[in-house]
Design a protein around this motif. Structure first.
Motif, PDB file in Angstrom:
ATOM      1  N   LEU A  91       0.842  -1.194   0.000  1.00 16.23           N
ATOM      2  CA  LEU A  91       0.000   0.000   0.000  1.00 16.23           C
ATOM      3  C   LEU A  91       0.872   1.237   0.000  1.00 16.23           C
ATOM      4  N   ASP A  92       0.569   2.167  -0.896  1.00 11.79           N
ATOM      5  CA  ASP A  92       1.265   3.454  -0.960  1.00 11.79           C
ATOM      6  C   ASP A  92       0.308   4.521  -0.451  1.00 11.79           C
ATOM      7  N   LEU A  93       0.513   4.965   0.792  1.00 11.74           N
ATOM      8  CA  LEU A  93      -0.350   5.979   1.395  1.00 11.74           C
ATOM      9  C   LEU A  93       0.027   7.394   0.955  1.00 11.74           C
ATOM     10  N   ALA A  94       1.108   7.531   0.205  1.00 14.95           N
ATOM     11  CA  ALA A  94       1.566   8.839  -0.261  1.00 14.95           C
ATOM     12  C   ALA A  94       1.406   8.970  -1.775  1.00 14.95           C
ATOM     13  N   HIS A  95       0.383   8.348  -2.319  1.00 19.02           N
ATOM     14  CA  HIS A  95       0.165   8.337  -3.769  1.00 19.02           C
ATOM     15  C   HIS A  95      -0.322   9.681  -4.291  1.00 19.02           C
ATOM     16  N   GLY A  96      -1.037  10.415  -3.490  1.00 23.86           N
ATOM     17  CA  GLY A  96      -1.615  11.680  -3.928  1.00 23.86           C
ATOM     18  C   GLY A  96      -0.710  12.850  -3.632  1.00 23.86           C
ATOM     19  N   THR A  97      -1.315  13.986  -3.426  1.00 21.74           N
ATOM     20  CA  THR A  97      -0.614  15.216  -3.083  1.00 21.74           C
ATOM     21  C   THR A  97      -1.175  15.724  -1.759  1.00 21.74           C
ATOM     22  N   PRO A  98      -0.500  16.677  -1.105  1.00 26.14           N
ATOM     23  CA  PRO A  98      -1.064  17.220   0.134  1.00 26.14           C
ATOM     24  C   PRO A  98      -2.468  17.814  -0.064  1.00 26.14           C
ATOM     25  N   ALA A  99      -2.702  18.405  -1.229  1.00 25.09           N
ATOM     26  CA  ALA A  99      -4.018  18.992  -1.503  1.00 25.09           C
ATOM     27  C   ALA A  99      -5.064  17.926  -1.840  1.00 25.09           C
ATOM     28  N   SER A 100      -4.609  16.783  -2.320  1.00 23.91           N
ATOM     29  CA  SER A 100      -5.520  15.709  -2.711  1.00 23.91           C
ATOM     30  C   SER A 100      -4.928  14.362  -2.286  1.00 23.91           C
TER      31      SER A 100
END
Length: 174
Positions: A91-100
């Protein structure tokens, strides 16, 4: 489509499971294996071997360690009481951006001996809850025509929706 091309199906959801959490099967034990290359590779082979998973096997030990050490990377291993690998999740919990904020289920599956017992539904429910509890606003994953033929149905049953379909040569995704 030319011979050997693979169809990829991307799924996602922006909603955590609405039903109560599925109970963990008594004979299925979950443990995190974040950053543990040897445990990761054993589980990756046990689950992905029958489907030709090779992406991580082409990396050097240091390259794989770097992947596993990325912020937000989680590895869950499901085993039986004897320690046999039954399931695997990256699982990659950092796939998005801070805004999304988003999460990607990079790898997910059950070993052949664990299939057909409902354990995949439990494991998928658990991972979706984990991702949303960690702050993800969306969770995505993909499957392809080399994976288990029931994968698409399991993802739809879990509440994910089809986002897109693409094709590629088998080596293009490695």
């Amino acid at each position: 489509m030319s011979p050997g091309r693979v169809i990829f199906s991307w799924f996602g959801t922006d909603q955590a499971p609405a039903d109560p959490p599925r109970p963990q099967p008594a004979d299925l034990h979950l443990a995190r294996a974040d950053g543990d290359v040897d445990t990761y590779l054993a589980a990756y082979r046990a689950v992905g071997g029958p489907h030709g998973w090779s992406r991580r096997l082409t990396l050097t030990r240091d390259q794989l360690q770097a992947v596993l050490d990325r912020p937000g990377r989680r590895v869950l291993i499901a085993r039986d009481a004897a320690g046999t690998v039954l399931g695997f999740v990256e699982l990659d919990l950092a796939h998005g951006t801070p805004a999304s904020p988003a999460a990607e289920i990079v790898h997910f599956g059950l070993a052949p001996a664990a299939q057909g017992r409902g354990w995949g539904g439990f494991l998928l429910d658990h991972v979706l809850r984990l991702a949303f509890d960690a702050g993800a606003g969306q969770v995505v994953l993909h499957t392809d025509t080399t994976d288990h033929p029931r994968a698409v149905g399991a993802y739809l049953k879990a509440g994910l929706r089809l986002l897109r379909v693409t094709t590629a040569e088998p080596d293009d995704w490695n």
